[in-house]
Structures are given as structure tokens and as C-alpha cells.
Design a protein around this motif. Structure first.
Motif, PDB file in Angstrom:
ATOM      1  N   TYR A  10       0.866  -1.174   0.000  1.00  0.00           N
ATOM      2  CA  TYR A  10       0.000   0.000   0.000  1.00  0.00           C
ATOM      3  C   TYR A  10       0.905   1.227   0.000  1.00  0.00           C
ATOM      4  O   TYR A  10       1.657   1.460   0.951  1.00  0.00           O
ATOM      5  CB  TYR A  10      -0.913  -0.024   1.223  1.00  0.00           C
ATOM      6  N   LEU A  14       1.694  11.512   1.625  1.00  0.00           N
ATOM      7  CA  LEU A  14       0.992  12.329   2.603  1.00  0.00           C
ATOM      8  C   LEU A  14       1.711  13.655   2.819  1.00  0.00           C
ATOM      9  O   LEU A  14       2.946  13.727   2.742  1.00  0.00           O
ATOM     10  CB  LEU A  14       0.903  11.599   3.956  1.00  0.00           C
ATOM     11  N   PHE A  39       2.554   4.276  13.565  1.00  0.00           N
ATOM     12  CA  PHE A  39       1.472   4.611  12.626  1.00  0.00           C
ATOM     13  C   PHE A  39       0.979   3.347  11.926  1.00  0.00           C
ATOM     14  O   PHE A  39      -0.233   3.123  11.786  1.00  0.00           O
ATOM     15  CB  PHE A  39       2.001   5.623  11.615  1.00  0.00           C
ATOM     16  N   MET A  40       1.919   2.505  11.485  1.00  0.00           N
ATOM     17  CA  MET A  40       1.572   1.252  10.813  1.00  0.00           C
ATOM     18  C   MET A  40       0.815   0.313  11.752  1.00  0.00           C
ATOM     19  O   MET A  40      -0.183  -0.316  11.368  1.00  0.00           O
ATOM     20  CB  MET A  40       2.850   0.584  10.311  1.00  0.00           C
ATOM     21  N   LEU A  43      -2.684   1.468  12.273  1.00  0.00           N
ATOM     22  CA  LEU A  43      -3.471   1.186  11.069  1.00  0.00           C
ATOM     23  C   LEU A  43      -3.930  -0.265  11.053  1.00  0.00           C
ATOM     24  O   LEU A  43      -5.086  -0.563  10.725  1.00  0.00           O
ATOM     25  CB  LEU A  43      -2.643   1.499   9.823  1.00  0.00           C
ATOM     26  N   CYS A  58       0.173  -5.820   8.939  1.00  0.00           N
ATOM     27  CA  CYS A  58       1.153  -4.922   8.325  1.00  0.00           C
ATOM     28  C   CYS A  58       2.544  -5.420   8.697  1.00  0.00           C
ATOM     29  O   CYS A  58       2.888  -5.477   9.884  1.00  0.00           O
ATOM     30  CB  CYS A  58       0.949  -3.490   8.807  1.00  0.00           C
ATOM     31  N   LEU A 144      -8.398   1.494   3.462  1.00  0.00           N
ATOM     32  CA  LEU A 144      -7.079   1.951   3.907  1.00  0.00           C
ATOM     33  C   LEU A 144      -6.981   3.471   3.852  1.00  0.00           C
ATOM     34  O   LEU A 144      -6.477   4.108   4.788  1.00  0.00           O
ATOM     35  CB  LEU A 144      -5.991   1.312   3.048  1.00  0.00           C
ATOM     36  N   ASN A 145      -7.458   4.064   2.762  1.00  0.00           N
ATOM     37  CA  ASN A 145      -7.433   5.524   2.640  1.00  0.00           C
ATOM     38  C   ASN A 145      -8.272   6.187   3.729  1.00  0.00           C
ATOM     39  O   ASN A 145      -7.861   7.205   4.311  1.00  0.00           O
ATOM     40  CB  ASN A 145      -7.934   5.957   1.267  1.00  0.00           C
ATOM     41  N   VAL A 148      -6.224   5.938   7.030  1.00  0.00           N
ATOM     42  CA  VAL A 148      -4.975   6.708   7.048  1.00  0.00           C
ATOM     43  C   VAL A 148      -5.238   8.199   7.138  1.00  0.00           C
ATOM     44  O   VAL A 148      -4.575   8.921   7.895  1.00  0.00           O
ATOM     45  CB  VAL A 148      -4.131   6.364   5.800  1.00  0.00           C
ATOM     46  N   TYR A 149      -6.196   8.689   6.379  1.00  0.00           N
ATOM     47  CA  TYR A 149      -6.456  10.132   6.349  1.00  0.00           C
ATOM     48  C   TYR A 149      -7.139  10.639   7.612  1.00  0.00           C
ATOM     49  O   TYR A 149      -7.327  11.848   7.755  1.00  0.00           O
ATOM     50  CB  TYR A 149      -7.293  10.483   5.121  1.00  0.00           C
ATOM     51  N   LEU A 153       0.295  11.377  12.340  1.00  0.00           N
ATOM     52  CA  LEU A 153       1.617  10.808  12.124  1.00  0.00           C
ATOM     53  C   LEU A 153       2.646  11.663  12.851  1.00  0.00           C
ATOM     54  O   LEU A 153       2.773  12.853  12.568  1.00  0.00           O
ATOM     55  CB  LEU A 153       1.926  10.753  10.621  1.00  0.00           C
ATOM     56  N   VAL A 158      -2.524  14.810   9.117  1.00  0.00           N
ATOM     57  CA  VAL A 158      -2.264  14.140   7.837  1.00  0.00           C
ATOM     58  C   VAL A 158      -3.235  14.650   6.783  1.00  0.00           C
ATOM     59  O   VAL A 158      -4.449  14.708   7.011  1.00  0.00           O
ATOM     60  CB  VAL A 158      -2.386  12.609   8.002  1.00  0.00           C
TER      61      VAL A 158
END
Length: 366
Positions: A10, A14, A39-40, A43, A58, A144-145, A148-149, A153, A158
Motif C-alpha cells: 500500500y 501524505l 502509525f503502521m 493502522l 502490516c 485503507l485511505n 490513514v487520512y 503521524l 495528515v
């Protein structure tokens, strides 16, 4: 034990604003790799809350920096540095008094993250063709988007990139090199962060054999001496011939050339933590954020890293950072499990040998 090789990558670019840039007690600048592995990890935990992605894991995060702007200002009041961090302050107190300054460093940066995905049941969510995505693949990419958004981070906000869209790439070892060549175009220009611990060890042995290059009286330099020798500008005084009227010999300071094995953009980086005490049972240490886990007191581990252009990387999974799944002796470090071992040439060139000899003879004459 080898960590799980990713089945998919992925890749997302950012823009991060007001992130913390004090990465350890000795370093500041770009956030530490632990900020990105955290962060990973966050997620993955959010992704696993959905039943259809409960087994997805991940297995590493790659860091490719495109732009970095620390929030600093130039000043003449500091003795050792011409810059200082822009510090914030809370609003005035209700009684009109001035609040204390918040001692923290902030910065903005643009970064591409390459997050490896693995786990049982992931294959059914991937498309064989990376350009023509199936409905399930589009659904996973959208999820995922969405996650993450809505995350932070390194403490920063972000924002998605305006032009570069996130990608989900089906990955395997047999075509990794070919797909890396295609992927490079989306992450250039930029620099990927790689661990160079082997280079630190090699340079320590090299300094012990070439003491004229080391600005210390120690016969066997330790790792801190080695790290400082790599990170600073080293100047050497070459003595001039004294005239008849001179009692002392004047010295000319010249920049000491770096040996061949230190070529590259090398930086100190924090790579984890080392425990100061034995691991304590859960609930024994008071005042923790969570009392559900065993805990210990730790200090930061500092190592050597290199910013490397992606066009020099053969397989993009070499830059993935992850936790060491088998910590030993209380060392909780970050590793790059898929990176090959470096082959480093530590032999002196003719020019370096000549310069080393000149420094020895001139110091003896002085």
C-alpha cells in the motif's frame, strides 16, 4: 525467524503538518522510524476491527521523504547553533499572567509510505492486474485511505497529496525487481531511509586501524566515538614551515577527507529502546497510561541511517521497517528484515593513504 514477506504494498503520499521533530534526547529533525512503525501498527489494529480484514497484518513500513521544513528561525543569540526552534505558548491565563512556553519542536514534511500487507485471506482482496482493480481490491484500498487520512503521524495532521493517488500493488518475490522499477516513478524525487548499523561497526574497526583519522586519544574507539566521527566535520591542522623569526609553527586547518566507505547521506537515527530495569509485571509500576501490560524503564537507542534515492534501490521492500519480533537482553529495536547485508570496502585509496601519512609526519615535526 524471518518475518512475513508482503503479499501487497500500500503506497500513499501524505502531507503532514505540525509533526514532532524532536526524535530523541540527542537528535532532532525528521521524525524517528518508530513514529512510522507506530502509525503502521495503529493502522493494522483499526483495519482488523472489520471482520473481512481481521487476518490482515502490516509487515513493514518504508519511509521516503520528499520535503521537510522544520519550524525554526535564525538567531544570533545562540552560541552553538545559528537556529532555534519556534516554540509555542498557551493563551494568557484568566488572571492575566503569561503561561509557560511549550518546549517542543514542530515541522512540516511530505512523505511517501510503503506499507507491506500480509496475512491469510488477503489474496481474495487483491487483483492480479495492478491497473485494473477488482471490486474487492478497490474496497480494501478505500478502507485503507479512510483510515490513514483520519490518523495522526508523529503527532502531526495528515492530508492527502493533491496529485499522487494511493496505490495497492499485488506483490511477490519473483517480480519484485520489475515492479520496483515501475514504482520508482511515483516516489521520485525523494530519499528512502535505510539502516546502516553494519557501516557503523565497520567504521569503528577502521578507526582503530587508522588512529590518525580519529580526533581522540583513545586507542580503541567506542561506538559513540565512531558515530560522532561520522556525523561531524573533521578538520586537521597541517603545520607550515617556520621562518627564522618564528618560535612557533603556524597551522593550516583543512577539512579531513572522508574514507570511501562513508560515501552517502549518513545521519544518526533513533531505532528503538533499551531497557534500564527488568520487565515488571502488569500493574506494578504506577502512573502508566495502561496497566494491562508488563512495563519497564527504557532509554533511546541511537544508530546510523542513510537517505538513499529510490532509483538506487533494487527491491523496494528492502526499505521496510518493522519491530524486532525476537527482542533479546531488553533491547527493543527496529529492523529492516528484508534488507540485504552490506558489502563494505574499507581499504584506503592511494590519495587517502598519502594524506594520512602527511598528517602523521607533520604532527611529529610540530
Amino acid at each position: 525467524m524471518r518475518q512475513t514477506y508482503p503479499k501487497a504494498l500500500y503506497v500513499v503520499r501524505l502531507n503532514v503538518e505540525n509533526a514532532s521533530i524532536i526524535s530523541s534526547h540527542l537528535t532532532w529533525g525528521f521524525p524517528a522510524p518508530s513514529a512510522f512503525t507506530g502509525f503502521m501498527h495503529h493502522l493494522q489494529r483499526q483495519l482488523n476491527q472489520s471482520p473481512e480484514y481481521a487476518t490482515v497484518e502490516c509487515c513493514g513500513v518504508g519511509i521516503i521523504s520528499h520535503q521537510f521544513n522544520p519550524q525554526i528561525s535564525k538567531t544570533n543569540s545562540f552560541r552553538y547553533s545559528p537556529y532555534q526552534l519556534n516554540l509555542a505558548r498557551h493563551p494568557i491565563n484568566p488572571n492575566g499572567s503569561t503561561p509557560s512556553i511549550i518546549e517542543e519542536g514542530k515541522g512540516h514534511f511530505e512523505v511517501s509510505l510503503v506499507i507491506g500487507l500480509a496475512g491469510e485471506g488477503l489474496d481474495e482482496h487483491l487483483s492480479a492486474n495492478d491497473e485494473d482493480l477488482s471490486t474487492q481490491t478497490q474496497s480494501l484500498l478505500a478502507r485503507l485511505n479512510q483510515l490513514v487520512y483520519n490518523m495522526r503521524l508523529a503527532g502531526g495532521s495528515v492530508f492527502p497529496h493533491k496529485r499522487v493517488k494511493a496505490k495497492l500493488i499485488n506483490w511477490s518475490e519473483h517480480d519484485a525487481v520489475e515492479k520496483t522499477k515501475t514504482l520508482r516513478r511515483t516516489v521520485l524525487p525523494g530519499f528512502a531511509l535505510q539502516h546502516r548499523y553494519e557501516l557503523l561497526m565497520v567504521h569503528q574497526d577502521w578507526l582503530a586501524q587508522n588512529l590518525t583519522y580519529l580526533a581522540t586519544q583513545k586507542n580503541s574507539p567506542d561506538l559513540l566515538d565512531t558515530l560522532l566521527d561520522i556525523q561531524r566535520f573533521n578538520f586537521v591542522s597541517t603545520a607550515q614551515e617556520a621562518s627564522v623569526d618564528q618560535e612557533l609553527v603556524d597551522g593550516v586547518w583543512t577539512l579531513r577527507p572522508r574514507p570511501e566507505h562513508l560515501k552517502g547521506w549518513l545521519v544518526p537515527i533513533p531505532i528503538g529502546y533499551a531497557s534500564l530495569t527488568d520487565l515488571q509485571p502488569q500493574g506494578k509500576i504506577k502512573g502508566l497510561r495502561h496497566n494491562d501490560y508488563p512495563a519497564t524503564f527504557v532509554e533511546t537507542l541511537i544508530s546510523l541511517g542513510e537517505w538513499k534515492s529510490p532509483h538506487r534501490i533494487e527491491n523496494i521492500v528492502e526499505i521496510l521497517w518493522n519491530y524486532n519480533i525476537e527482542p533479546k537482553n531488553g533491547v527493543y529495536e527496529l529492523v529492516q528484515p528484508f534488507a540485504p547485508k552490506l558489502e563494505i570496502n574499507t581499504s584506503l585509496t592511494d590519495e587517502e593513504t598519502h594524506q594520512s601519512f602527511e598528517f602523521e609526519t607533520e604532527e611529529e615535526e610540530f
